[in-house]
Design a protein around this motif. Structure first.
Motif, PDB file in Angstrom:
ATOM      1  N   ALA A   1     -23.954  25.848   7.337  1.00 24.75           N
ATOM      2  CA  ALA A   1     -22.821  26.757   7.519  1.00 24.75           C
ATOM      3  C   ALA A   1     -21.620  26.242   6.730  1.00 24.75           C
ATOM      4  N   PHE A   2     -20.866  27.177   6.161  1.00 24.15           N
ATOM      5  CA  PHE A   2     -19.710  26.825   5.343  1.00 24.15           C
ATOM      6  C   PHE A   2     -18.481  27.604   5.781  1.00 24.15           C
ATOM      7  N   ASP A   3     -17.350  26.932   5.748  1.00 22.88           N
ATOM      8  CA  ASP A   3     -16.059  27.581   5.916  1.00 22.88           C
ATOM      9  C   ASP A   3     -15.771  28.319   4.607  1.00 22.88           C
ATOM     10  N   GLY A   4     -15.718  29.642   4.689  1.00 24.32           N
ATOM     11  CA  GLY A   4     -15.556  30.422   3.473  1.00 24.32           C
ATOM     12  C   GLY A   4     -14.130  30.611   3.014  1.00 24.32           C
ATOM     13  N   THR A   5     -13.187  30.012   3.711  1.00 27.31           N
ATOM     14  CA  THR A   5     -11.777  30.265   3.393  1.00 27.31           C
ATOM     15  C   THR A   5     -11.245  29.388   2.266  1.00 27.31           C
ATOM     16  N   GLU A   6     -11.991  28.370   1.872  1.00 29.38           N
ATOM     17  CA  GLU A   6     -11.503  27.486   0.820  1.00 29.38           C
ATOM     18  C   GLU A   6     -12.628  27.101  -0.131  1.00 29.38           C
ATOM     19  N   ARG A   7     -12.321  27.098  -1.436  1.00 33.93           N
ATOM     20  CA  ARG A   7     -13.264  26.693  -2.489  1.00 33.93           C
ATOM     21  C   ARG A   7     -14.620  27.393  -2.338  1.00 33.93           C
ATOM     22  N   LEU A   8     -14.578  28.695  -2.176  1.00 33.64           N
ATOM     23  CA  LEU A   8     -15.797  29.460  -1.943  1.00 33.64           C
ATOM     24  C   LEU A   8     -16.769  29.338  -3.112  1.00 33.64           C
TER      25      LEU A   8
END
Length: 218
Positions: free
Chosen positions: A124-131
């Motif tokens: 899972a990835f936080d999509g809000t930064e460096r997508l």
């Protein structure tokens, strides 16, 4: 919303669904960081780990699906000192994780009756930064995870949604005010084409999970 909060919330949510989760996970043998690596364990295999001990994770990758492998090759691929590799292999043989053969000109070993103690590995990835960078990381890990998803604390534009869905990644909307994770686009289930690296991720995440649960080093 800070990325740390989003990652922690995501890990807690997955933990509540039976996963063993780890934030800011560096995939062994690489410099690739995953925001959350979550593993869904097979409880029968996990209980066996408590009795038998964990497989020697550092030497696992070169052995899976490889048959007999020389000690020299393991040293070359892991980068560990020869003395350390020899000690780990001797201990692993004593715990029946590997077979050792000294009959050939060079000592060699092979892994025994091994299967990863997990049904699934979810990244899972936080999509809000460096997508864009995280999409590259995911591409580099192709074949060693079961599903992937990107988490956002806001609604997405159509272009980003199509890009992620086109890659087979899931899209999850996090409603912070309610503590709710809403799956907007389900992640595709993928084949494991790199069983060695899949096993490394699984073993590392589960080892730490069990260590925390039991409060002792296994």
């Amino acid at each position: 919303m800070s990325g740390n909060v989003l990652r922690a919330a995501c890990a807690a949510f997955l933990s509540g669904r039976g996963y063993a989760a780890r934030t800011d996970f560096i995939v062994p043998g690489t410099d690739i960081r995953v925001d959350v690596a979550a593993v869904l364990p097979r409880m029968r295999d996990l209980k066996m780990r408590l009795k038998r001990g964990f497989v020697p994770t550092g030497i696992l990758h070169p052995l899976i699906g490889a048959g007999w492998v020389t000690v020299t090759e393991i040293v070359r691929r892991t980068g560990y000192p020869a003395g350390h590799v020899a000690a780990v292999l001797e201990e692993a043989a004593g715990e029946r994780w590997i077979d050792l053969d000294f009959q050939e000109p060079e000592p060699r070993c092979r892994i025994r009756d091994y299967r990863p103690p997990a049904k699934e590995c979810l990244l899972a990835f936080d999509g809000t930064e460096r997508l864009a960078e995280k999409l590259e990381r995911l591409e580099a890990l192709a074949g060693c995870y079961s599903r992937a998803q990107f988490v956002f604390p806001y609604d997405l534009d159509e272009k980003t949604t199509e890009t992620l869905a086109g890659l087979g990644a899931g899209i999850v909307r996090y409603h912070r005010e309610h503590g709710v994770f809403q799956e907007l686009v389900p992640a595709e289930s993928l084949e494991i084409d790199d069983p060695g690296r899949f096993a490394l991720i699984v073993e590392y995440v589960l080892y730490e999970h069990i260590w925390i649960r039991t409060g002792e080093v296994l």
